[in-house]
Write an enzyme that holds these catalytic residues in place. Structure first.
Site, mmCIF file in Angstrom:
data_model
loop_
_atom_site.group_PDB
_atom_site.id
_atom_site.type_symbol
_atom_site.label_atom_id
_atom_site.label_comp_id
_atom_site.label_asym_id
_atom_site.label_seq_id
_atom_site.Cartn_x
_atom_site.Cartn_y
_atom_site.Cartn_z
ATOM 1 N N PHE A 149 43.345 37.415 46.592
ATOM 2 C CA PHE A 149 43.777 36.596 47.734
ATOM 3 C C PHE A 149 43.476 35.116 47.539
ATOM 4 O O PHE A 149 44.078 34.260 48.177
ATOM 5 C CB PHE A 149 43.095 37.102 49.021
ATOM 6 C CG PHE A 149 41.679 36.596 49.196
ATOM 7 C CD1 PHE A 149 41.430 35.343 49.757
ATOM 8 C CD2 PHE A 149 40.590 37.352 48.771
ATOM 9 C CE1 PHE A 149 40.119 34.868 49.901
ATOM 10 C CE2 PHE A 149 39.292 36.883 48.912
ATOM 11 C CZ PHE A 149 39.053 35.637 49.475
ATOM 12 N N GLU A 176 47.389 41.778 49.436
ATOM 13 C CA GLU A 176 47.995 42.102 50.738
ATOM 14 C C GLU A 176 47.477 41.170 51.835
ATOM 15 O O GLU A 176 47.974 41.170 52.943
ATOM 16 C CB GLU A 176 47.753 43.574 51.093
ATOM 17 C CG GLU A 176 46.304 44.017 51.201
ATOM 18 C CD GLU A 176 45.677 44.417 49.855
ATOM 19 O OE1 GLU A 176 45.909 43.713 48.847
ATOM 20 O OE2 GLU A 176 44.930 45.417 49.828
ATOM 21 N N SER A 226 38.090 41.479 42.010
ATOM 22 C CA SER A 226 36.652 41.762 41.928
ATOM 23 C C SER A 226 36.364 42.696 40.739
ATOM 24 O O SER A 226 37.260 43.404 40.266
ATOM 25 C CB SER A 226 36.167 42.355 43.244
ATOM 26 O OG SER A 226 36.975 43.451 43.592
ATOM 27 N N CYS A 281 36.454 31.781 42.199
ATOM 28 C CA CYS A 281 35.682 32.465 41.152
ATOM 29 C C CYS A 281 34.983 31.449 40.256
ATOM 30 O O CYS A 281 34.124 31.810 39.462
ATOM 31 C CB CYS A 281 36.573 33.357 40.321
ATOM 32 S SG CYS A 281 37.712 32.415 39.336
ATOM 33 N N GLU A 383 27.817 39.006 43.973
ATOM 34 C CA GLU A 383 28.721 37.899 44.295
ATOM 35 C C GLU A 383 28.893 37.871 45.806
ATOM 36 O O GLU A 383 29.159 38.910 46.422
ATOM 37 C CB GLU A 383 30.085 38.143 43.623
ATOM 38 C CG GLU A 383 31.093 37.060 43.932
ATOM 39 C CD GLU A 383 32.468 37.329 43.330
ATOM 40 O OE1 GLU A 383 32.933 38.479 43.381
ATOM 41 O OE2 GLU A 383 33.072 36.379 42.814
HETATM 42 P P1 NAD Z 1 40.062 42.480 45.162
HETATM 43 O O1 NAD Z 1 39.481 43.087 43.952
HETATM 44 O O2 NAD Z 1 39.721 43.065 46.499
HETATM 45 O O3 NAD Z 1 41.679 42.555 45.081
HETATM 46 C C1 NAD Z 1 42.374 42.150 43.933
HETATM 47 C C2 NAD Z 1 43.649 42.989 43.823
HETATM 48 O O4 NAD Z 1 43.296 44.363 43.664
HETATM 49 C C3 NAD Z 1 44.541 42.910 45.052
HETATM 50 O O5 NAD Z 1 45.874 42.790 44.644
HETATM 51 C C4 NAD Z 1 44.274 44.224 45.773
HETATM 52 O O6 NAD Z 1 45.396 44.706 46.478
HETATM 53 C C5 NAD Z 1 43.929 45.168 44.641
HETATM 54 N N1 NAD Z 1 42.984 46.221 45.065
HETATM 55 C C6 NAD Z 1 42.052 46.133 46.044
HETATM 56 N N2 NAD Z 1 41.361 47.286 46.141
HETATM 57 C C7 NAD Z 1 41.859 48.106 45.196
HETATM 58 C C8 NAD Z 1 41.529 49.439 44.788
HETATM 59 N N3 NAD Z 1 40.568 50.143 45.380
HETATM 60 N N4 NAD Z 1 42.229 49.968 43.779
HETATM 61 C C9 NAD Z 1 43.195 49.273 43.159
HETATM 62 N N5 NAD Z 1 43.544 48.009 43.507
HETATM 63 C C10 NAD Z 1 42.887 47.436 44.505
HETATM 64 O O7 NAD Z 1 39.748 40.927 45.106
HETATM 65 P P2 NAD Z 1 39.988 39.831 46.230
HETATM 66 O O8 NAD Z 1 39.014 40.035 47.327
HETATM 67 O O9 NAD Z 1 41.434 39.719 46.563
HETATM 68 O O10 NAD Z 1 39.615 38.494 45.408
HETATM 69 C C11 NAD Z 1 38.311 38.018 45.271
HETATM 70 C C12 NAD Z 1 37.695 38.465 43.972
HETATM 71 O O11 NAD Z 1 38.483 38.029 42.877
HETATM 72 C C13 NAD Z 1 36.320 37.872 43.743
HETATM 73 O O12 NAD Z 1 35.495 38.855 43.172
HETATM 74 C C14 NAD Z 1 36.578 36.754 42.751
HETATM 75 O O13 NAD Z 1 35.482 36.379 41.952
HETATM 76 C C15 NAD Z 1 37.653 37.364 41.927
HETATM 77 N N6 NAD Z 1 38.410 36.355 41.201
HETATM 78 C C16 NAD Z 1 38.214 36.285 39.852
HETATM 79 C C17 NAD Z 1 38.894 35.331 39.131
HETATM 80 C C18 NAD Z 1 38.705 35.248 37.644
HETATM 81 O O14 NAD Z 1 39.570 34.696 36.992
HETATM 82 N N7 NAD Z 1 37.641 35.781 37.086
HETATM 83 C C19 NAD Z 1 39.765 34.445 39.769
HETATM 84 C C20 NAD Z 1 39.936 34.557 41.150
HETATM 85 C C21 NAD Z 1 39.249 35.527 41.866
#
Ligand code: NAD
Length: 498
Positions: A149, A176, A226, A281, A383
């Site tokens: 997101f 989403e 994540s 991140c 985190e």
């Molecule tokens: P998230 O892991 O909740 O979601 C990321 C994606 O995974 C979304 O498209 C979501 O729909 C999908 N998803 C969520 N739950 C799932 C599941 N159980 N099974 C399969 N897919 C699933 O992450 P978020 O809250 O949207 O974003 C924040 C996180 O992203 C933080 O941990 C941040 O550090 C990380 N992030 C990392 C980078 C990087 O390049 N390392 C960059 C930006 C954000």
């Protein structure tokens, strides 16, 4: 209330199921619209359209592909302001940050415009007697991007910019929580002359992600989110023979050496810790003052700046940061603050219970500063992803070096110092993927590439730059000989080198 569906073959299509997810206005807490949570059947339709479009695209010469990207870059630039406002509306980051989100994405599209040069193969003339060898970088086919997101413009552009430029089609599954900007970016691609079907957007949650992992026509998965989910996606994608690059969470440290320019470091850390409500991140949620008295000098410089920090709505031009993305995320941040307190850390500034007048339902968290955090605390290991800065004191350089190196995450790190030798040694030895020297958020420019170490990234290839290009292409190497007429040894097909 509007429900966002999918974008397939250049048109908006309804999802087949009836599950939906609420999208909020984080400033007020109200539900603004809904997004469909699609099914494997919806994905099949998107992939079938992408397969068709990709066959033609892969035959399109690189210069023509680049021209589409040039047109796209110009069109997104024209729409930057509108995209930034739409982004702020769903995400909650202030408009200036949202503009940055769009612009960092444009940077990658700009790099992708150079694909005719970057995707050139290699050639060796005369590798053996009358033998020439050349290699080419072929696209993989249809690839998928799954995005978080927190950068709903930049991260989708990392993925579809590089994959489409190199001759692939991309099926994007955005978060989403804020899917409107990725949807708009896909519409703009078609408006800029991009072939329909080359960039399809499917909306959904775990069900859609699982369908992506299982789909036989998807050849690679790029994921950012994540760490637990990144690891799950990496395992699922590679188990079905796909390439996978899966970026995860972070806990970046800012090391303050005693000789640092303290005013500058305090200013930089303020922006890096609290900017975008810490939902980056590459934010700096941990600061490590090194040596006796450094923490006190840091706090003297930092506190007045922290007191002047302004939390406001995402449309307030004077706000330093806005609300976090959802009520659930606000509660998770507040739980983490409570945990730090319970573990014995000192709450210097407590942002829990923050309310913005006139926006009492908004998802606001006040700036939080926590001192005396130690490495055995869960709050240090986790985190938090909010406007929370922790102070972990280190006796000397070696201890400061060990902290980010031993941490489960290894995305970014920064050292503030006036000593070039110290900085050089730190950059060389620290076990982290992206290092800043007096640069608090060392996100590499688009012609380098982005990626962390340890639990911040699963897979081998970084995002964008030449690493991105390599991820989205496979090498084919041709060894050729053109014998004159029929020769006795023409059946001898293993060439003799040397
Ligand atoms: P998230 O892991 O909740 O979601 C990321 C994606 O995974 C979304 O498209 C979501 O729909 C999908 N998803 C969520 N739950 C799932 C599941 N159980 N099974 C399969 N897919 C699933 O992450 P978020 O809250 O949207 O974003 C924040 C996180 O992203 C933080 O941990 C941040 O550090 C990380 N992030 C990392 C980078 C990087 O390049 N390392 C960059 C930006 C954000």
């Amino acid at each position: 209330m509007k429900t966002i569906g999918h974008y397939v073959d250049g048109a908006h299509v309804k999802a087949s199921g009836d599950r939906t997810h609420d999208i909020y206005n984080p400033n007020t807490g109200e539900v603004r619209r809904k997004v469909a949570l699609g099914t494997a059947g919806d994905l099949d339709a998107a992939v079938a359209s992408a397969v068709k479009a990709q066959r033609i695209w892969a035959q399109t010469n690189p210069q023509r592909r680049a021209r589409v990207l040039f047109a796209y870059k110009a069109l997104v630039e024209q729409h930057t302001d509108a995209l930034a406002h739409l982004l702020s509306e769903e995400h909650g980051k202030v408009v200036a940050d949202s503009r940055g989100d769009v612009m960092r994405g444009i940077d990658v599209i700009e790099f992708a415009c150079g694909v005719p040069h970057a995707q050139k193969g290699e050639h060796t003339y005369g590798a053996g007697p009358e033998i020439d060898v050349y290699s080419m970088r072929k696209p993989l086919g249809v690839v998928a991007g799954i995005t978080p997101f927190n950068f709903p413009a930049m991260i989708p552009m990392w993925m579809f910019g590089m994959s489409i430029a190199t001759g692939n089609a991309c099926v994007l599954k955005p978060s989403e929580k804020d899917p409107s900007v990725p949807m708009r970016l896909a519409e703009l691609f078609v408006e800029a002359g991009g072939p329909a079907g080359l960039l399809n957007v499917v909306n959904g949650d775990k069900e859609m992600v699982d369908a992506i992992l299982a789909h036989p026509d998807i050849k690679a998965v790029s994921f950012v989110g994540s760490s637990d989910i990144a690891q799950y996606v990496y395992a699922g994608a590679t188990a079905t023979g796909k390439r996978a690059q899966c970026m995860g969470g972070a806990k970046n440290h800012g090391i303050i050496m005693p000789d640092a320019n303290m005013e500058q470091a305090a200013k930089d850390i303020l922006g890096a810790a609290y900017g975008s409500a810490g939902e980056r991140c590459m934010a700096l949620p941990v600061v490590v003052p090194v040596g006796e008295g450094t923490a006190e000098r840091f706090l003297d410089a930092f506190m007045p700046k922290l007191e002047a920090l302004r939390v406001g709505t995402s449309t307030d031009p004077d706000a330093d940061y806005g609300p976090v993305v959802t009520q659930a995320h606000k509660e998770s941040i507040e739980r983490q603050i409570a945990k730090a307190e319970a573990e014995g850390a000192t709450l210097l500034v407590d942002g829990r219970g923050f309310e913005l007048q006139g926006h009492e339902g908004g998802f606001f968290v006040g700036p939080t500063l926590i001192d005396d955090v130690t490495t055995d605390m869960e709050t240090y290991r986790d985190e938090i992803f909010g406007p929370v800065l922790q102070i972990v004191r280190a006796r000397d350089f070696e201890e400061a070096l060990r902290l980010p190196s031993d941490h489960q995450y290894g995305n970014g790190v920064c050292i503030f110092t006036a000593n070039g030798r110290v900085a050089r040694e730190f950059a060389d030895r620290v076990e982290v993927g992206m290092v800043g020297i007096n640069v608090p958020i060392p996100v590499p420019v688009s012609y380098h590439s982005f990626g962390g170490w340890k639990r911040s990234a699963f897979g081998d290839a970084n995002q964008y730059g030449m690493e991105g290009l390599r991820f989205y292409t496979k090498v084919k190497t041709v060894t050729q000989r053109w014998p004159e007429g029929e020769t006795e040894d023409s059946a001898f097909i293993i060439p003799h080198f040397g």
